[in-house]
Design a protein around this motif. Structure first.
Motif, PDB file in Angstrom:
ATOM      1  N   ARG A 141     -12.259 -17.142  76.340  1.00  0.00           N
ATOM      2  CA  ARG A 141     -11.249 -16.069  76.833  1.00  0.00           C
ATOM      3  C   ARG A 141     -11.992 -14.611  76.603  1.00  0.00           C
ATOM      4  O   ARG A 141     -11.990 -14.009  77.634  1.00  0.00           O
ATOM      5  CB  ARG A 141     -10.144 -15.896  75.836  1.00  0.00           C
ATOM      6  CG  ARG A 141      -9.384 -17.225  76.277  1.00  0.00           C
ATOM      7  CD  ARG A 141      -8.218 -17.300  75.189  1.00  0.00           C
ATOM      8  NE  ARG A 141      -7.353 -18.387  75.360  1.00  0.00           N
ATOM      9  CZ  ARG A 141      -6.131 -18.746  74.569  1.00  0.00           C
ATOM     10  NH1 ARG A 141      -5.769 -17.685  73.569  1.00  0.00           N
ATOM     11  NH2 ARG A 141      -5.449 -19.884  74.938  1.00  0.00           N
ATOM     12  N   THR A 142     -12.824 -14.500  75.767  1.00  0.00           N
ATOM     13  CA  THR A 142     -13.441 -13.139  75.725  1.00  0.00           C
ATOM     14  C   THR A 142     -14.434 -12.822  76.804  1.00  0.00           C
ATOM     15  O   THR A 142     -14.568 -11.866  77.359  1.00  0.00           O
ATOM     16  CB  THR A 142     -13.970 -13.025  74.372  1.00  0.00           C
ATOM     17  OG1 THR A 142     -13.060 -13.154  73.496  1.00  0.00           O
ATOM     18  CG2 THR A 142     -14.810 -11.557  73.930  1.00  0.00           C
ATOM     19  N   ASN A 143     -15.187 -14.141  76.814  1.00  0.00           N
ATOM     20  CA  ASN A 143     -16.296 -13.663  77.927  1.00  0.00           C
ATOM     21  C   ASN A 143     -15.629 -13.617  79.523  1.00  0.00           C
ATOM     22  O   ASN A 143     -16.132 -12.904  80.164  1.00  0.00           O
ATOM     23  CB  ASN A 143     -17.255 -14.890  77.963  1.00  0.00           C
ATOM     24  CG  ASN A 143     -18.118 -14.798  76.736  1.00  0.00           C
ATOM     25  OD1 ASN A 143     -18.595 -13.881  76.286  1.00  0.00           O
ATOM     26  ND2 ASN A 143     -18.004 -16.109  76.152  1.00  0.00           N
ATOM     27  N   ALA A 144     -14.508 -14.541  79.846  1.00  0.00           N
ATOM     28  CA  ALA A 144     -13.786 -14.222  80.982  1.00  0.00           C
ATOM     29  C   ALA A 144     -13.476 -12.850  81.245  1.00  0.00           C
ATOM     30  O   ALA A 144     -13.528 -12.463  82.205  1.00  0.00           O
ATOM     31  CB  ALA A 144     -12.819 -15.428  81.085  1.00  0.00           C
ATOM     32  N   ALA A 145     -12.656 -12.349  80.045  1.00  0.00           N
ATOM     33  CA  ALA A 145     -12.116 -10.947  80.174  1.00  0.00           C
ATOM     34  C   ALA A 145     -13.120  -9.897  80.740  1.00  0.00           C
ATOM     35  O   ALA A 145     -12.959  -9.095  81.410  1.00  0.00           O
ATOM     36  CB  ALA A 145     -11.432 -10.731  78.925  1.00  0.00           C
ATOM     37  N   ILE A 146     -14.258 -10.125  79.985  1.00  0.00           N
ATOM     38  CA  ILE A 146     -15.456  -8.940  79.965  1.00  0.00           C
ATOM     39  C   ILE A 146     -16.038  -9.327  81.464  1.00  0.00           C
ATOM     40  O   ILE A 146     -16.419  -8.132  82.160  1.00  0.00           O
ATOM     41  CB  ILE A 146     -16.676  -8.994  79.228  1.00  0.00           C
ATOM     42  CG1 ILE A 146     -15.865  -8.695  77.776  1.00  0.00           C
ATOM     43  CG2 ILE A 146     -17.814  -8.318  79.260  1.00  0.00           C
ATOM     44  CD1 ILE A 146     -16.921  -9.196  76.662  1.00  0.00           C
ATOM     45  N   CYS A 147     -16.166 -10.428  81.988  1.00  0.00           N
ATOM     46  CA  CYS A 147     -17.039 -10.625  83.307  1.00  0.00           C
ATOM     47  C   CYS A 147     -15.909 -10.292  84.298  1.00  0.00           C
ATOM     48  O   CYS A 147     -16.226  -9.716  85.585  1.00  0.00           O
ATOM     49  CB  CYS A 147     -16.906 -12.161  83.549  1.00  0.00           C
ATOM     50  SG  CYS A 147     -18.416 -12.788  82.540  1.00  0.00           S
ATOM     51  N   LEU A 148     -14.375 -10.251  84.324  1.00  0.00           N
ATOM     52  CA  LEU A 148     -13.452  -9.786  85.090  1.00  0.00           C
ATOM     53  C   LEU A 148     -13.435  -8.358  85.250  1.00  0.00           C
ATOM     54  O   LEU A 148     -13.386  -7.537  86.214  1.00  0.00           O
ATOM     55  CB  LEU A 148     -11.842 -10.150  84.650  1.00  0.00           C
ATOM     56  CG  LEU A 148     -11.683 -11.755  84.873  1.00  0.00           C
ATOM     57  CD1 LEU A 148     -10.346 -12.089  84.368  1.00  0.00           C
ATOM     58  CD2 LEU A 148     -11.774 -11.989  86.467  1.00  0.00           C
ATOM     59  N   LEU A 149     -14.023  -7.677  83.967  1.00  0.00           N
ATOM     60  CA  LEU A 149     -14.355  -6.167  83.955  1.00  0.00           C
ATOM     61  C   LEU A 149     -15.181  -5.955  85.072  1.00  0.00           C
ATOM     62  O   LEU A 149     -15.214  -4.920  85.846  1.00  0.00           O
ATOM     63  CB  LEU A 149     -14.459  -5.579  82.779  1.00  0.00           C
ATOM     64  CG  LEU A 149     -13.082  -5.715  81.613  1.00  0.00           C
ATOM     65  CD1 LEU A 149     -13.762  -5.288  80.535  1.00  0.00           C
ATOM     66  CD2 LEU A 149     -11.847  -4.715  82.208  1.00  0.00           C
ATOM     67  N   PHE A 150     -15.994  -6.744  85.207  1.00  0.00           N
ATOM     68  CA  PHE A 150     -17.491  -6.372  85.777  1.00  0.00           C
ATOM     69  C   PHE A 150     -17.016  -6.619  87.404  1.00  0.00           C
ATOM     70  O   PHE A 150     -17.590  -5.694  88.242  1.00  0.00           O
ATOM     71  CB  PHE A 150     -18.708  -7.156  85.604  1.00  0.00           C
ATOM     72  CG  PHE A 150     -19.368  -6.606  84.262  1.00  0.00           C
ATOM     73  CD1 PHE A 150     -20.015  -5.461  84.301  1.00  0.00           C
ATOM     74  CD2 PHE A 150     -19.407  -7.361  83.054  1.00  0.00           C
ATOM     75  CE1 PHE A 150     -20.608  -5.080  83.040  1.00  0.00           C
ATOM     76  CE2 PHE A 150     -19.987  -6.826  81.965  1.00  0.00           C
ATOM     77  CZ  PHE A 150     -20.602  -5.772  81.931  1.00  0.00           C
ATOM     78  N   VAL A 151     -16.302  -7.601  87.496  1.00  0.00           N
ATOM     79  CA  VAL A 151     -15.872  -7.925  88.905  1.00  0.00           C
ATOM     80  C   VAL A 151     -14.805  -6.764  89.525  1.00  0.00           C
ATOM     81  O   VAL A 151     -14.849  -6.418  90.558  1.00  0.00           O
ATOM     82  CB  VAL A 151     -14.988  -9.050  89.043  1.00  0.00           C
ATOM     83  CG1 VAL A 151     -14.420  -9.398  90.453  1.00  0.00           C
ATOM     84  CG2 VAL A 151     -15.948 -10.374  88.417  1.00  0.00           C
ATOM     85  N   ALA A 152     -14.080  -6.431  88.618  1.00  0.00           N
ATOM     86  CA  ALA A 152     -13.119  -5.179  88.862  1.00  0.00           C
ATOM     87  C   ALA A 152     -14.096  -3.875  89.143  1.00  0.00           C
ATOM     88  O   ALA A 152     -13.806  -3.131  89.874  1.00  0.00           O
ATOM     89  CB  ALA A 152     -12.331  -4.714  87.841  1.00  0.00           C
ATOM     90  N   ALA A 153     -15.247  -3.681  88.454  1.00  0.00           N
ATOM     91  CA  ALA A 153     -16.046  -2.772  88.814  1.00  0.00           C
ATOM     92  C   ALA A 153     -16.659  -2.728  90.196  1.00  0.00           C
ATOM     93  O   ALA A 153     -16.710  -1.863  91.048  1.00  0.00           O
ATOM     94  CB  ALA A 153     -17.159  -2.555  87.624  1.00  0.00           C
TER      95      ALA A 153
END
Length: 332
Positions: A312-324
């Motif tokens: 969950r934590t890793n998916a959330a952080i990776c999604l932030l990079f996708v959003a960037a």
């Protein structure tokens, strides 16, 4: 400039003294090293001297060459794993990692050349995710190395050996033999300190095995002179988590206030320690040596398992990079 690194290092030391079996300790170690490196590079560049700029450039060049060298080593190791261990998915991890690095480099070069909004956005997202995963992997690697060298408690009531499968249905393979030999060393050292612990062999019977792993492990030990009366067999488990959970039940039944040392291979020790902490087991994990060719692939597998454990934590952080990356695309 070095104050953040010093503060993070003090927090790391405090947390290791309280509980060394935390993945957050690995992250803190990585952040400490990163802040120290950034502080040093900033000092070199801000000094205004030509030597500072040259050193910073050399470090960047070494980093780039290191990535290329690592890619080549992963390719070589992947091919060797296929030759020695077969083409199962778990044996292809180092080869797949090398292909991912090559794919990322190709993507970044394409984005820099084409410079379309879509390519720049995809390249930014991929680079961010790759940097995040690389940071976690290096942190995991460094702390796993450190954890394997932390001193084990002077006393323990049990030594638990985790099973890893039998060869030919009944024989202890070299990987498992290394764990058992390491367990004998740990047991001898603890006995020399005036306390003779019970040794638990942990492992059930797989569909292709003629007997439970724990029984074959116990036979291996007794054949080499280890006292049979000091061995207990846990013969129900089929996974690392079950090894630890069922062994915990055995220890709590024999001694509710137990302390233990868990023995596995060095590449597996840190993840086993994380699982032991989650299950509430009172003890530390030590590792046995592993064949060099097997270690890179196994370490990647352990890291992937840790990523899944904190998905969950890793998916959330990776999604932030996708959003960037999406933001880069939108701004272009």
């Amino acid at each position: 400039m070095y104050a953040p690194a010093a503060l993070l290092f003090l927090v790391l030391c405090w947390r290791v003294l309280r509980e060394r079996r935390r993945f957050s300790n690995a992250v803190l170690l990585g952040l400490t090293a990163l802040c120290a490196l950034v502080g040093w590079l900033f000092q070199l560049i801000s000094s205004g001297t030509a030597s500072g700029t040259v050193v910073a450039g050399v470090l960047l060049a070494v980093g780039g060459l290191g990535i290329l060298l690592l890619t080549g080593l992963l390719f070589s190791n992947g091919l060797r794993m296929v030759r020695k261990e077969g083409r199962s998915p778990t044996n292809l991890l180092s080869l797949m990692a090398a292909l991912c690095v090559v794919g990322l480099i190709a993507l970044l070069i394409a984005a820099a050349v084409v410079r379309t909004p879509v390519m720049l956005g995809v390249g930014a997202a991929a680079l961010g995710v790759a940097c995040y995963l690389s940071f976690l992997f290096l942190s995991f690697l460094a702390y796993a190395f450190l954890y394997g060298r932390l001193q084990v408690r002077r006393k323990a009531d049990y030594v638990v050996v985790l099973g890893s499968g039998l060869s030919g249905g009944s024989k202890v393979p070299p990987l498992l033999a290394g764990r058992l030999d390491r367990a004998r060393e740990v047991h001898a050292r603890l006995t020399g300190r005036g306390h003779s612990p019970v040794l638990i062999t942990s492992g059930g019977q797989g569909p292709d095995e003629d007997l439970p792993e724990s029984h074959a492990m116990a036979d291996y030990l007794t054949d080499r002179g280890f006292p049979g009366e000091l061995i207990e067999r846990e013969d129900k488990s089929t996974t690392t988590e079950e090894n630890l959970r069922y062994s915990k039940a055995v220890m709590e039944k024999g001694n509710p206030g137990y302390r233990c040392v868990v023995v596995t291979n060095n590449y597996h020790a840190f993840r086993a320690a994380l699982t032991a902490r989650r299950l509430g087991i009172r003890g530390q994990v030590v590792g046995a040596p592993t064949a060099r060719y097997f270690w890179p692939n196994a370490t990647i597998r352990e890291f992937a398992a840790v990523l899944v454990a904190y998905k969950r934590t890793n998916a959330a952080i990776c999604l932030l990079f996708v959003a960037a990356g999406v933001l880069v695309w939108a701004l272009r």
